[in-house]
Design an enzyme around this catalytic site. Structure first.
Site, PDB file in Angstrom:
ATOM      1  N   HIS A 183      -3.340   6.058   3.285  1.00  0.00           N
ATOM      2  CA  HIS A 183      -4.146   4.880   2.976  1.00  0.00           C
ATOM      3  C   HIS A 183      -3.618   3.622   3.655  1.00  0.00           C
ATOM      4  CE1 HIS A 183      -5.995   1.856   0.149  1.00  0.00           C
ATOM      5  NE2 HIS A 183      -6.998   2.701   0.231  1.00  0.00           N
ATOM      6  N   ASP A 204       0.845  -1.191   0.000  1.00  0.00           N
ATOM      7  CA  ASP A 204       0.000   0.000   0.000  1.00  0.00           C
ATOM      8  C   ASP A 204       0.883   1.245   0.000  1.00  0.00           C
ATOM      9  OD1 ASP A 204      -2.344   1.824   0.824  1.00  0.00           O
ATOM     10  OD2 ASP A 204      -3.264  -0.158   0.788  1.00  0.00           O
ATOM     11  N   SER A 263     -11.298  -1.126  -0.067  1.00  0.00           N
ATOM     12  CA  SER A 263      -9.990  -1.038   0.597  1.00  0.00           C
ATOM     13  C   SER A 263     -10.102  -1.412   2.060  1.00  0.00           C
ATOM     14  CB  SER A 263      -9.428   0.387   0.489  1.00  0.00           C
ATOM     15  OG  SER A 263      -8.722   0.579  -0.691  1.00  0.00           O
TER      16      SER A 263
END
Length: 796
Positions: A218, A153, A390
């Protein structure tokens, strides 16, 4: 070849991934193991040398043919390929090389973010309906101990108090050598989130096209869902967490960064990898999807998002298209499928995706504070709510870690089947197998299944015709031609995991039927003693006239006699024989186009009726000023709708899709426009003029001798004048119907119609009218249903 490029300058340099014919190391290991040959360190070196030799040979041949190549990055473990920069004009030359299998662009990749939301400071994990199941597992000491999980990520804030104890290391795969893109370079072992301090002078704070901030968060949010503790409680809070930074500024990276991360995960012998990201491809043969297949063959549980381009069919995105990996969709707190969650099937094999669902809506998790670049960072409020697949994927990664701890000898296939078999199937009237796969995960059941049922199938996992066994929790019949009567059989293997045996029955629930097609099970009942094989048969009669979306879908349910144990497997078969449609709007109309919203309208209901022959992304109903063509508001908007016919009610008080607030539809002349997208094709339709008029006409009149004269004042007269200015006026008497009723001696006569002038004036002769004795009433009714009455007096 599977790649397409837009033509531009022949000298333009482009980033590509070149795939070669020799098997990568993972497949060579598999071939040796199937032959009963140990894959020793010496065998590994030999396999690596063979792949490297082929790559060097191809690169030398490229140079010999005057193909300029630079920035070569090899992949030898999960792919035999290399990324490189070449000139556009050389694509054909590279494709013609004997040992090149195919080329694809090394495209940009982004985290699969849907929406974010402000959140309170308290942790509302307990709202998660699955939290009690996790608590029960933690109470049993199952918290993910000893399981290595890599998150590919945007990096991680390894100093976050919720993550610092589980973080065990990581790597950075993002190139920061360009000073125009980054203010400083990065070390290979630094997987920290992209910091605001790394933004060079001149680089925008937000990406001009995506709106993403330069700094990233994220990966930290994903890591908290997976393994956080303290402010949040992750699903598996005692795993060994590794962060592979494959996204840099603006939460963006490249396909080649992902491939490096997957290769590193195999090399470091990770148990599980999580990819909360998506690419613009629905193909099972994308490089990252193939790499995940090969990672699974190496013993890694590969988990990825389905994508956030739902709810239309076929919107699942790579690497969620991986045949052997686990593709995850997003469920809401009230057990619905989030509208943004991508749907299957994947292409070209009509595979059921997503595999499972997990909570991914408004998920509370960790946020970074970039302490390396500023002192005194406070983590008290370092949390946020986010929505998307996600957020759902790390939930599944966490549950997979709990399963792996409880069953250390289980393969990735066992874990995938346990997740699928024990999932809770959501409302099948709303959500079919391509919306929800096997259903929403049930963590406790997935860790402690009584039985498991494996669909024994062989699949092509790399686009080169090679088949591998893929025991899984879904039954995929794929595309089936009905040129003749068909009968197809597949095998289910039911295993008694707890060793309790019992009497079991198998039933088939059909969600979508087609003709006489049916799925049957033999035997339909059995006594489980260790293992039981079942035959699943699909039968259908010849039908040469099948069309797009002719298919059979449903669930196979296996339950013991007292219903204390039940598992299910979704199934699907496509009978369209490759039929496609040219995307079109087949019907777009309103029940009426003159609206007053009064009870006199039929049933009090006005609606727009829409029929489309395919799935449509980003559909909206826009309210537009018909005269000026300026947009007024949006009556409806969603991420997507499926093919078929539906009605959208038109209300005087409606919820604006722009503001989210209740809005009054004012009187005026409008058009109602539909817009939507089918891939790159725009679909548009318009209805207009639509007249909204909630006021009654105003009528004045008088009678002199035998002559009646009067004036009607009404919005329709104003509407007509406005339309005449753009050359679209109407005959007023089409919108305003006038009549009079003469009452003599207390007896009302029949209504007599008369015509209005375009300005609303009128006159007619009534010689029989007797003043003082007769009564004259004039009634004007507009097309929207509003009516006014005027009693006429003779002028003195």
């Amino acid at each position: 070849m599977r790649n397409l490029y837009n033509r531009s300058s022949e000298e333009e340099e482009i980033a590509v991934i070149v795939h070669l014919s020799e098997d990568p190391i993972v497949l060579q290991r598999r071939a040796a193991e199937l032959d009963g040959i140990p894959f020793t360190d010496e065998a590994y070196k030999k396999a690596d040398a063979a792949v490297n030799l082929q790559q060097q040979r191809v690169i030398h041949e490229m140079a010999a043919r005057n193909i300029r190549v630079s920035e070569v990055q090899p992949f030898r473990t999960v792919l035999n390929a290399f990324s490189a920069i070449i000139r556009r004009k050389d694509i054909g030359k590279v494709r013609s090389l004997k040992e090149v299998v195919w080329i694809e662009p090394d495209v940009q990749v982004r985290g699969a973010v849907a929406t974010s939301a402000a959140c309170p400071s308290d942790n509302e994990t307990e709202i998660d309906r699955l939290f009690p199941e996790l608590q029960a597992l933690w109470a049993d000491g199952i918290e993910g101990q000893g399981i290595k999980v890599a998150v590919l990520d945007s990096g991680i804030d390894k100093n976050h108090p919720d993550l610092k104890d589980v973080y065990k290391g990581g790597k950075n795969f993002v190139d920061q050598s360009n000073p125009e893109e980054y203010a400083r370079s990065r070390e290979e072992d630094d997987p920290s989130e992209t910091s605001p301090a790394e933004r060079p002078e001149g680089a925008p704070e937000k990406h001009p096209s995506t709106g993403a901030a330069f700094e990233s968060y994220h990966g930290t949010h994903i890591a908290g869902i997976l393994a956080g503790k303290n402010g949040v409680r992750g699903v598996a809070p005692k795993i060994e967490l590794y962060a592979y930074r494959v996204f840099g500024a603006y939460t963006a990276g490249k396909t080649s960064y992902l491939l490096k991360g997957i290769e590193e995960a195999v090399a470091q012998k990770m148990d599980i990898i999580n990819l909360s990201l998506s690419l613009d491809s629905d193909l099972e043969t994308h490089a990252v999807s193939i790499a995940l297949n090969h990672a699974v063959m190496a013993g890694i549980v590969a988990i990825s998002t389905a994508g956030n381009t739902g709810p239309v069919r076929g919107s699942v995105r790579a690497p969620g298209t991986s045949r052997l990996g686990i593709s995850v969709g997003n469920s809401t707190r009230d057990d619905q499928v989030d509208s943004s969650s991508s749907r299957g099937p994947s292409k070209p094999d009509f595979d059921i995706k997503p595999d499972v669902l997990a909570p991914g809506t408004e998920v509370f998790s960790t946020m970074p504070r970039y302490v390396e670049d500023k002192s005194g960072a406070i983590y008290k409020d370092a949390y946020k709510r986010e929505t998307g697949t996600s957020q759902a994927a790390p939930y599944i990664a966490g549950v997979a870690a709990l399963i792996k701890q409880a069953h250390p000898d289980w393969t990735p296939f066992d874990i995938k089947v346990a997740l699928s078999n024990t999932a809770r199937v959501l409302d099948t009237e709303k959500f079919d197998v391509f919306d929800q796969g096997a259903g929403r995960v049930q963590p406790y059941e997935a860790v402690h299944p009584a039985i498991l049922a494996y669909s024994i199938e062989k699949v092509e996992m790399n686009g080169e015709g090679e088949l591998v066994e893929n025991p899984k929790g879904t039954v995929t019949f794929g595309s089936v031609s009905l040129d003749e009567d068909i009968s197809i059989s597949k095998q289910l293997l039911v295993k008694d995991i707890k060793g309790t045996g019992g009497e079991y029955d198998v039933t088939v629930q059909v969600i979508k039927a087609f003709g006489d097609a049916e799925v049957t099970i033999n035997p339909p009942s059995f006594t489980l003693n260790g293992e039981q094989r079942l035959q699943v048969s699909l039968k259908a009669s010849k039908n040469p006239n099948t069309k797009y979306r002719d298919e059979l879908t449903g669930y196979i349910r296996i339950a013991n006699r007292d219903q204390s144990v039940e598992i299910s497997l979704p199934f699907a078969a496509d009978f369209s024989n490759g039929a496609t449609v040219t995307p079109a709007i087949e019907e777009f109309r309103m029940t009426k186009t003159d609206l007053s919203f009064t009870e006199t309208e039929a049933g009090g209901h006005v609606a727009v009726r829409l029929s489309v022959n395919t799935d449509v992304s980003y559909p909206s109903l826009e309210l537009v000023n018909y005269i000026t063509k300026e947009p007024v508001d949006s009556l409806f908007y969603q991420d997507g709708i499926s093919l078929g016919t539906r009605e959208f009610p038109i209300l005087q008080r409606y919820k604006s899709s722009w503001s989210g607030e209740e809005t009054l539809l004012a009187d005026g002349i409008y058009s109602v426009n539909f817009t939507g997208m089918v891939k790159a094709l725009a679909l548009n339709a318009s209805i207009g003029p639509v007249f909204v008029k909630t006021t009654k006409p105003v009528v004045t009149a008088s009678i002199d001798a035998a002559s009646v004269k009067g004036q009607v004042t009404d919005h329709y007269i104003e509407f007509n004048q406005a339309l005449e200015e753009i050359g679209e006026g109407f005959e007023l008497n089409e919108k305003l119907q006038a009549s009079y009723i003469l009452t003599k001696n207390g007896q009302s006569g029949e209504a007599v119609s008369f015509l209005l002038n375009q300005d609303g004036t009128f006159s007619f002769e009534l010689p029989s009218f007797e003043a003082g004795k007769d009564l004259l009433s004039i009634v004007v009714t507009d097309a929207a249903g509003n009516a006014a009455e005027c009693l006429v007096q003779r002028e003195e």
